[in-house]
Design a protein around this motif. Sequence first.
Motif, short mmCIF file in Angstrom:
data_model
loop_
_atom_site.label_atom_id
_atom_site.label_comp_id
_atom_site.label_asym_id
_atom_site.label_seq_id
_atom_site.Cartn_x
_atom_site.Cartn_y
_atom_site.Cartn_z
N GLU A 138 -41.87 92.53 96.26
CA GLU A 138 -40.70 93.09 95.58
C GLU A 138 -39.98 94.15 96.41
O GLU A 138 -38.78 94.35 96.28
CB GLU A 138 -41.12 93.70 94.22
CG GLU A 138 -41.06 92.72 93.06
CD GLU A 138 -39.75 91.96 92.96
OE1 GLU A 138 -38.69 92.61 92.83
OE2 GLU A 138 -39.76 90.72 93.04
N ASP A 139 -40.75 94.86 97.28
CA ASP A 139 -40.11 95.90 98.10
C ASP A 139 -39.50 95.34 99.38
O ASP A 139 -38.99 96.10 100.21
CB ASP A 139 -41.12 97.00 98.44
CG ASP A 139 -42.27 96.51 99.31
OD1 ASP A 139 -42.34 95.29 99.60
OD2 ASP A 139 -43.12 97.34 99.71
N GLY A 140 -39.54 94.00 99.55
CA GLY A 140 -38.96 93.37 100.74
C GLY A 140 -39.93 93.20 101.89
O GLY A 140 -39.59 92.57 102.89
N SER A 141 -41.14 93.75 101.80
CA SER A 141 -42.13 93.51 102.85
C SER A 141 -42.56 92.04 102.80
O SER A 141 -42.44 91.39 101.76
CB SER A 141 -43.35 94.43 102.68
OG SER A 141 -43.96 94.23 101.43
N PHE A 142 -43.02 91.51 103.91
CA PHE A 142 -43.21 90.06 104.01
C PHE A 142 -44.31 89.70 105.00
O PHE A 142 -44.69 90.49 105.86
CB PHE A 142 -41.89 89.39 104.44
CG PHE A 142 -41.34 89.96 105.74
CD1 PHE A 142 -41.75 89.45 106.97
CD2 PHE A 142 -40.44 91.02 105.73
CE1 PHE A 142 -41.29 89.98 108.16
CE2 PHE A 142 -39.97 91.56 106.93
CZ PHE A 142 -40.39 91.04 108.13
N ARG A 143 -44.79 88.45 104.85
CA ARG A 143 -45.72 87.85 105.82
C ARG A 143 -45.30 86.40 106.04
O ARG A 143 -44.94 85.70 105.09
CB ARG A 143 -47.16 87.90 105.31
CG ARG A 143 -47.77 89.29 105.32
CD ARG A 143 -49.22 89.28 104.84
NE ARG A 143 -50.10 88.63 105.81
CZ ARG A 143 -50.59 89.22 106.88
NH1 ARG A 143 -50.29 90.46 107.16
NH2 ARG A 143 -51.42 88.57 107.68
N LEU A 144 -45.39 85.95 107.29
CA LEU A 144 -45.06 84.56 107.61
C LEU A 144 -46.34 83.73 107.68
O LEU A 144 -47.36 84.20 108.19
CB LEU A 144 -44.33 84.46 108.96
CG LEU A 144 -42.97 85.14 109.09
CD1 LEU A 144 -42.36 84.80 110.44
CD2 LEU A 144 -42.04 84.74 107.98
N ASN A 145 -46.24 82.49 107.21
CA ASN A 145 -47.36 81.55 107.27
C ASN A 145 -47.38 80.93 108.66
O ASN A 145 -46.58 80.04 108.98
CB ASN A 145 -47.19 80.48 106.19
CG ASN A 145 -48.36 79.52 106.15
OD1 ASN A 145 -49.21 79.51 107.03
ND2 ASN A 145 -48.40 78.69 105.12
N GLN A 146 -48.33 81.36 109.49
CA GLN A 146 -48.35 80.93 110.89
C GLN A 146 -48.74 79.45 111.08
O GLN A 146 -48.64 78.93 112.19
CB GLN A 146 -49.30 81.83 111.69
CG GLN A 146 -48.79 83.25 111.86
CD GLN A 146 -47.45 83.31 112.56
OE1 GLN A 146 -47.30 82.85 113.69
NE2 GLN A 146 -46.45 83.86 111.88
N GLN A 147 -49.12 78.80 110.00
CA GLN A 147 -49.43 77.36 110.08
C GLN A 147 -48.24 76.55 110.58
O GLN A 147 -48.41 75.48 111.18
CB GLN A 147 -49.86 76.86 108.69
CG GLN A 147 -50.19 75.38 108.62
CD GLN A 147 -50.42 74.91 107.18
OE1 GLN A 147 -50.65 75.73 106.29
NE2 GLN A 147 -50.36 73.61 106.97
N TYR A 148 -47.03 77.06 110.37
CA TYR A 148 -45.82 76.28 110.67
C TYR A 148 -45.12 76.71 111.96
O TYR A 148 -44.13 76.10 112.36
CB TYR A 148 -44.83 76.40 109.50
CG TYR A 148 -45.34 75.77 108.24
CD1 TYR A 148 -45.18 74.41 108.00
CD2 TYR A 148 -46.01 76.53 107.28
CE1 TYR A 148 -45.67 73.83 106.83
CE2 TYR A 148 -46.51 75.97 106.12
CZ TYR A 148 -46.34 74.60 105.90
OH TYR A 148 -46.81 74.02 104.76
N PHE A 149 -45.63 77.75 112.60
CA PHE A 149 -44.92 78.31 113.76
C PHE A 149 -45.78 78.22 115.02
O PHE A 149 -47.00 78.19 114.95
CB PHE A 149 -44.53 79.77 113.50
CG PHE A 149 -43.64 79.93 112.31
CD1 PHE A 149 -42.28 79.70 112.40
CD2 PHE A 149 -44.17 80.30 111.07
CE1 PHE A 149 -41.45 79.84 111.30
CE2 PHE A 149 -43.36 80.45 109.97
CZ PHE A 149 -41.99 80.22 110.08
N ASN A 150 -45.09 78.23 116.15
CA ASN A 150 -45.77 78.07 117.43
C ASN A 150 -45.45 79.20 118.40
O ASN A 150 -45.90 79.18 119.53
CB ASN A 150 -45.33 76.72 118.04
CG ASN A 150 -46.38 76.13 118.96
OD1 ASN A 150 -47.55 76.46 118.85
ND2 ASN A 150 -45.96 75.29 119.87
#
Length: 612
Positions: A231-243
Amino acid sequence: MDAILGISAYYHDSAAALIKNGEVIAAAQEERFTRIKHDAAYPKNAVKYVLDEAGLNLNDVAFVAFYDKPFLKFERLVETYISRVPYGFKSFRMAIPLWLKEKLFQKDMIGKELKRLDSTYDYENKLLFGEHHFSHAASAFYPSPFEEAVVLTLDGVGEWATTTVSVGNGSNLEIVREIHFPHSLGLLYSAFTYYTGFKVNSGEYKLMGLAPYGQPKFKDIIFEKLIDVKEDGSFRLNQQYFNYATGLTMTNKHFESLFGHPVRKPESDALTQFHMDIAASIQEVIEDIIIKLTRSLAKEFKIPNLCLAGGVALNCVANGKILKDQAFKHIWIQPASGDAGGALGAALAAWHMELKHPREIKPKDAMKGAFLGPSFNQDQINSSLDKLGAKYRVLERGELISIVAKGLSEGKAVGFFQGRMEFGPRALGGRSIIADPRSPSTQKNLNLKVKFRESFRPFAPSILAEKVSDYFDLNQSSPYMLLVAKVKEALQTPMSKSDQALFGIEKLNVIRSTIPAVTHVDYSARIQTVSKEMNPYYYSIIEAFEKLTGCSLLVNTSFNVRGEPIVCNPEDAFRCFMGTDIEILVVEDAILYKEEQDPSLAEVYKDKFDLD
């Protein structure tokens, strides 16, 4: 000694900046001198220029400030590879020798370059290293018109940080919040830039320009699979999809499977409605996250002012949404938000934080309109044009302004070269190609015949500052072309049912307003306001055009072709003029007409530069 030299180098967009007594004196990107777009090399030409502009020798400089810390960056690289063993070994094998040979020893590399300028310079004691995101934050806060501000820095990655929040007050600046690699909005956007077939670190503008042609059909998938946002805009990316963490590409096969298409091959694969929908989707995702961030920061810190820096701050569509949202009352964006601006930030940080000097706040800002690059007097220009074999005449300024305004009103494209070159990626009337915004054919002709670039890319309006709210839903200045707003509804041309049924690039030829050349397919425009005080010559051209036509703005695009850096000197301007369909060239008070030039001086210009 009261001067500090700032340097950014070795990744992309190398630059140099010089401040004296806290005042910004000069700044320029190396690419403008070498003619290599996004040149990453040590900026020896830019360093020489900023010293010359200030009338200083290197030994007159108290400190040299570099914009990041290579040891921290190396630490991130090694830790990332170790945490993903055995994946990424090929990338590791390519990267590590370069680091061990060069990048890890940047102090010595920079020192050697400084010694070439002055063999007595004591770089061991006078070379400072700032943190990448702190350099960005300093470049935004210190030149801003605010006594106090929240500073949001968003980019790909610095050493570890990809997103930082800082609080600035007076001459003090402190980073208070960080998000670390591999979780990055800049790298997320670049992954989609790569996936749609554009070049990372230069094609992000294209993705943003492509977005209005599509529908955000994949927005939910992105939020469900690729990024977790709080909700505060902090985030994490799912590294399964990135190289990008350890590989040689931005995305992987899982990413392609998720969206059902392979990575688009640049130049050979057509841009389809799918790619436009992908662009629209990631643009909306980025906007939503940034709005969550800014709302949260405004609520937490209760400071009315926001400064922005980092490469993501060049997303002027998102900037326009921040402004419209009004969580912050005022926003100010560093015009050289990318790595080039880090050179200026490093110098300012050293002055205020290391040397503890107080800050003088300018009512508008301290960037001098971003006109911080080289200028040329008329004798220098005439000499250059003579050597090139150009046919020109030098006119009295008032007469020249009238002639140019008339040529513009007749539909001619004008190369306009005057004053100091701009610092940052935008041409702001110093090194610009200008044209009539009322013509429906201007956008297509400029893209295809002058810029040699993709037809879908929009152009910006340069408008008399006091007239901006007559044409656009914007009630403040936008001197650096970093805000997008809608064209006033009264000026819009409603779309017919058949127009509304069109898809993708078919929408390009639909006339949307009384200023069609600067109205994007979603009725938006990337606005530059021009003030008489900051840029009197350019202002007078627009004013004369207004008297002839009743229209208070011009099309403004950078003076270059696709893949070429913006022109720097009169020679660059003449060669670009002769290699394109620009009909008139103005170089300070010299005017050149295409039909009067020796045709043998023309060249196949567009093939000289690698496509961006």
